[in-house]
Structures are given as structure tokens and as C-alpha cells.
Design a protein around this motif. Sequence first.
Motif, short mmCIF file in Angstrom:
data_model
loop_
_atom_site.label_atom_id
_atom_site.label_comp_id
_atom_site.label_asym_id
_atom_site.label_seq_id
_atom_site.Cartn_x
_atom_site.Cartn_y
_atom_site.Cartn_z
N THR A 189 -20.05 -7.43 10.29
CA THR A 189 -20.22 -6.46 9.21
C THR A 189 -19.07 -5.47 9.32
OG1 THR A 189 -21.63 -5.03 10.58
CG2 THR A 189 -22.73 -6.68 9.19
N GLU B 150 -18.38 -12.42 6.27
CA GLU B 150 -19.01 -11.10 6.30
C GLU B 150 -20.53 -11.21 6.18
OE1 GLU B 150 -18.52 -6.68 4.20
OE2 GLU B 150 -17.37 -8.41 3.45
N ASN B 151 -21.21 -10.33 6.89
CA ASN B 151 -22.68 -10.25 6.95
C ASN B 151 -23.30 -11.45 7.66
OD1 ASN B 151 -22.77 -7.76 5.57
ND2 ASN B 151 -22.59 -8.84 3.61
N GLY C 103 -21.66 -9.63 14.07
CA GLY C 103 -22.87 -9.96 13.36
C GLY C 103 -23.83 -10.81 14.18
#
Length: 554
Positions: free
Chosen positions: A428, A423-424, A437
Motif C-alpha cells: 500500500t 497495489e493493495n 501488503g
Amino acid sequence: MKKWITCLLAVMLVIVSIVGCGGSEGQKADDAADSTATDSTVADSSETDTGAEAEVNEDILAGLPETLTDGEVKATPEMYPNVDFSKAGTIHLYMIGDTPQDWDRIVGEINTYLEPFNTTLETVIISWADMGTMYSLSLAGGEEIDLIYTAPWCYMYTEAAKGSFYTMDRDFISQNMPLTNKYQAETSYAETTINGEIVAISCNQEKADTKIVAIRQDLAEKHGIEKLDNWDDYMNFMLTIAEKETPESGILAQASSGNNAELWEVYRQQYDVFYLLKDNNLHYQYQYKEGEIPSVEDIELCWNSEAFLNFAKDMKTLADAGCWSRGALSGTVSDDDAFGALQGASIAWNGTVFNYMRMAEKNEGVKCMAYDLTKDHLVSCEEYNNSDMAIATATKDPYRAAMVLDILKMDTYVNRLLTLGIENDHYTIDGFEYERGANVEAYAPNAVSVSWGVNNGLYEEKGVEPREKEMVDSWEPRITSNPTVTFVFNDQAVTDYASACKAVLGDYVPSLQLGLVDDVEAYLAEMNAKLEEAGISKVEEELFRQYTEWAAAR
């Protein structure tokens, strides 16, 4: 099916209870068989097979969300009472496909997460080019292997017939895979159950399964072609590229490799047919009639259908025109990768073509487009068992393997790692909508086969390109389930004949799909003569006998 139970003996001791782990058999819309496993399976599992399985403490599960969309699911060691956490264990996971750039990072994150479980995950990814040889060899060759991706199109029933998969029942799943027991779709089990034994755990979603083509739209427009509406338009595009573009730029109309199996799937959709049996080119099909199950007379070997005869003749036309290399049969670079690298002007597959379109469009001036050539016909439903995860018979620790599979499938954090990445970085997310991302090229959504096998169908991409969304949305009203999806062919009684027939088809079908034959009808006749020698009539007699019994039981 030979159902077997292995007993572990120690001098002067009698084991109080046996944990059965049979080799079972069978097949659904794909292949057949029956388990012919040996005594070594559970003997190898002696580290954990020491007595009756412990029940999961229901109080530990009480705090879990009711469904996967009601909250975060987190696995804990207490959920797995049959795993000996006093000993460190390694689970070896085998997959197929391409290796993403950040795969080692993903595995590293998973192993950090598994530290409280005193377990390490190691992975092997068999490339597409090696799949045909290395998949079965890995299962049969004494490799350290605990979990493996499988599917009807990926040797699922063939390997089940060999006893390559550790068979389970619902009690085993309840006691060793509590999260799967709670969240897996109940109707999915029938699609991986053979003679009452579960040979694999399927993915947890159903979706459209249709084949489309993607082309270099810039090249089409360069040569006066605006769009493709049907198969004839596609043929015209291919022949135009071969005549006008290939001599100039060297770009092939399609950089085919090994076969044209996906293109055949595009073509056959015009006939609204479903498979009754599909395994290693032993493919039997029938025409769909408003949900009716077919009569035996309606079922045919697809390579002897009028549809395939016409397709093979079209493929010869394209091959003779130079639409792909004369050496395509032994190609090692997939047509998809070649398309992304601007070596081919078209590909055929499912919605995954959009990934390769975006890859190609990174080059200046390149524009791609996807086309549904059979938009007036039904769209088959990709059933649960189109992607599955199996515990290998070779595992020395089936309880730990089951635990790891349970976590990969249902633990929210680990499942997101496999299906979306970190994640990120790779993505996202807001609720169940994700966006790609900045580093998505290093790990794309659903980038590895294990992510298909453990997919729960929870996450939808936000901001999908209009061309892709429009295509996917157009499939929804036409999605149709195969009425014979739960039929499983057990070829134990004719296994030698079935194997011989698959070998014959493996020799002939790819050449026909690539049009690399002198005379299509003569080559088909030669193939059928070889099939008769191999015992195809005996295979069909057994297939239709079992199907008749299945149809009557419905």
C-alpha cells in the motif's frame, strides 16, 4: 575500439540513411573492452531500420510533470514515432536472480498495459546458480533477446567488449526514449559510456553500498555471545558455532556456496579501499585518501594485497574448523537461502540480509541480528551503474526495445509494478511511502533484478524495523564516492591476455575465499605463476597506461 556501421542493401536500392548501432567497449570500475560486433546487428534490425529516425513531438511531452516526484508519468504510443505499431511485437527481457511467486501476475499486468502499444513482454530469469554460464551463453547463443539486466559485477564490460549490447548516443535516447531523456540523472550517462557510446542505461539512484553480516542471534546467545563488534568477534562466533552447535544440530556456521565473495567484501572494508577495476575476478584496488585519485604505484591486484592474504588465512581457519561444507565450491543453494531455511547461522551481503533474517524468524524461537563489522570506516557509494539495463545487439527491433525500456524505467504505473508489485496486495502507498501488503511474500519490494535496473529511488518503506533503520541511518554520514568512478578500461589491445587471466583467477580465487587449500601462500604463489604465463604483465601495462592518460586528462 572498433566502431562499426552496418549497411542494409536491397537490390537496386540504396538506403538513404544508416542508423548506427555499434559494438563499443570499455569499462569503469569494473572491466574493459572494445566492441568487436559483427555486421549482423543492424541487419537483424531491418524491420525498423528503414530511414532517419523521427523526432518526438515536443507538444506530446509538454504536459509531463517536471520531475518524477511532481506527478504521475504516463507513456503513450505517440511518444514513440519510430515504432511501427501496425505490427505486433514481442520484447524478450532477460534477468538474473530468483523468480518471485507472483512474477507471472506482474508480467500479465504489464502486458495488459502494453496493449495500446501492440507489444508483449516475455521474460526469462536466469537463476543465481546458472548465472556464471547461462548469462553469456544467452547473449551469444542465438536466443531471442531484446533487453537484459547487466552491471559491472554482472559481465557488463565483458559483454560490451564482445559487442553483445546495442550502443546508443544521446540522439538515439532523445528520439526513442523520451521519458528517460527527460528524467534520467544527467551524471549517470558517463558511467555507462565507453569511447563515446552508451552501452546501457543505468538505474536512477545512488545509495550506500556497504556489506554487513547477519547471524542467528539466538544461537549466539545460546553459546554466550552477546553481540559482534568487529571481525575478531565474527571469527569467534563462527568457530563457536562450528565447535558447539554444528555437531549438535547440523547447522553450519555459514552454508557457503561457490565462493565467499560477499564475506571478502565485508573484510576489505576495514582497509578503506576502492576498486579501480572489477570484472570477473580481475580486480584492482587502491586505498582511499581524502578524495585524491591514486598514483599507479598505489594500485594493486587485490588478490595480492596484504588484506586478502590475511583474509584467505582466516578463511582456511574457518574451513578447517568445519564452518562450511568441504563441498562448498560446487554448492548450488545460496548461503542466503540456506540461512532463511535455518541451515546456516550467518550470511554476508548488503541490507538485503534483513529479508533473509525475517524469513528465518518465521520459525518459532529464531532471532536474528545484523552487524556492521567495519562501522569506523567509510561506506562506498553504490554508483548509478551498479545496476543497468541494456538493449541486446541481437534485438530485431531496437526502437520497440527502447520504448519498452523507457516505459519500464519511467512510466509511474509500470515502474511501481516492477519495484513494488500490485497495489493493495503486495503493498500500500501514501505519497512516496509504502508499506508491505498482506501478500508481500509473493512479491517483495525490489524482488527481481530488473527492478534494480529501473529503480528511480523514489519510494521509501514506512515502518521499517528499528534495527534496519538504525543500520541504514548509520551509513549516511560515511558514504564516500569513488574518485575513479569514471575511469573505463578498454582491454581490446590485450583482450586475449585479459581473458586468460580471468580464467586463471576464476580457478583460484573461489578456493582461496573458501579456505579450501592446503597452504594459502603456496596456492597464491601458484596462482601468480599461472597469471604470469597468461600475460598479466601485459594487461597491467595497458591498464596503467590508460589510467595514466585518464588521470592526466582530469
